[in-house]
Design an enzyme around this catalytic site. Sequence first.
Site, PDB file in Angstrom:
ATOM      1  CB  CYS A 113      -0.940  -0.004   1.206  1.00  0.00           C
ATOM      2  SG  CYS A 113      -1.935  -1.495   1.332  1.00  0.00           S
ATOM      3  CG  HIS A 241      -3.234   3.104   1.713  1.00  0.00           C
ATOM      4  ND1 HIS A 241      -3.671   2.700   0.458  1.00  0.00           N
ATOM      5  CD2 HIS A 241      -3.506   2.081   2.551  1.00  0.00           C
ATOM      6  CE1 HIS A 241      -4.167   1.482   0.550  1.00  0.00           C
ATOM      7  NE2 HIS A 241      -4.082   1.072   1.814  1.00  0.00           N
ATOM      8  CG  ASN A 271      -6.997  -1.078   0.589  1.00  0.00           C
ATOM      9  OD1 ASN A 271      -6.151  -0.793  -0.245  1.00  0.00           O
ATOM     10  ND2 ASN A 271      -6.672  -1.463   1.815  1.00  0.00           N
TER      11      ASN A 271
END
Length: 315
Positions: A113, A241, A271
Amino acid sequence: MTGTRIAALGHYQPAKVLTNHDLAAIVDTSDEWISSRVGIRTRHVAGPDEPVDELAAQAGAKALAAAGLAPADIDLVLVATSTAVDRSPNTAARVAARLSMGSPAVMDLNVVCAGFTHALATADHAVRAGSAARALVIGADKMTAVTDWADRSTCVLVGDGAGAAVVVADETGGEPGIGPVLWGSVPEMGHAVRIEGTPSRFAQEGQSVYRWATTQLPPIARKVCERAGIAPEDLAAVVLHQANLRIIEPVAQKIGAINAVIARDVVVSGNTSAASIPMALSKLVDRGEVESGAPALLFGFGGNLSYAGQVIRCP
């Protein structure tokens, strides 16, 4: 050494959209349960014929077009991804082939990430050092390909997509277009976010990640601003993020960016791992929510319990 800047951005998401109501028909969950816990309402899902390198190439082509550059103008391609199926050719090489580039250096970075902010720093360093003139930096992930759709704690989180930035030299002598990176990790907690096994599957210790992100990351993000010589209250945008709205909002508040637009692309995209920051930033710029030259904090965190951030000036 010369400075660098982001000349242009681009993003791409697959056409198929999966809503929370769609997920409720697959696993024991509901729109209310998902929205209240992670803030996600929809996510985009790539099909079996849409590999990671295709997502990356689509975003890269848009960034090149926005920068007014031809593929042959790029001499370094960096792709941040943790969901590529094959080891060789790597994703960057496949992107270069898809875009009919000349003979660029091609490298993949797997920092999950935090991949895009690591890759952006690497491109910045390469251009500053004179080993590259123009770099294409991409974050791309197909998280749905490594998801256990029977696990409601993870399948409600993920989405697919890609975001790209064109990094070029900047000799104007003004404010740094890409500020100094601050990066690191917590190796002993690397088990908290995993993509492992055969077949590979995404798993995480949600509460551990939440506590780490909301308590340990805000002071690190403030140090990123300090390195860039900017006060948090002077930021025009904060792009963290896009993991979970319940992480994004408290972390942004603790950073002290009281006048900044906070990216909340997670609500509609889920995500998307390494794709999340460049995709969210590209959308903010496209919508005109941040002006050209405005300072934005980019801060990636997650897998390996790695983190990396820098302040950039928006293209």
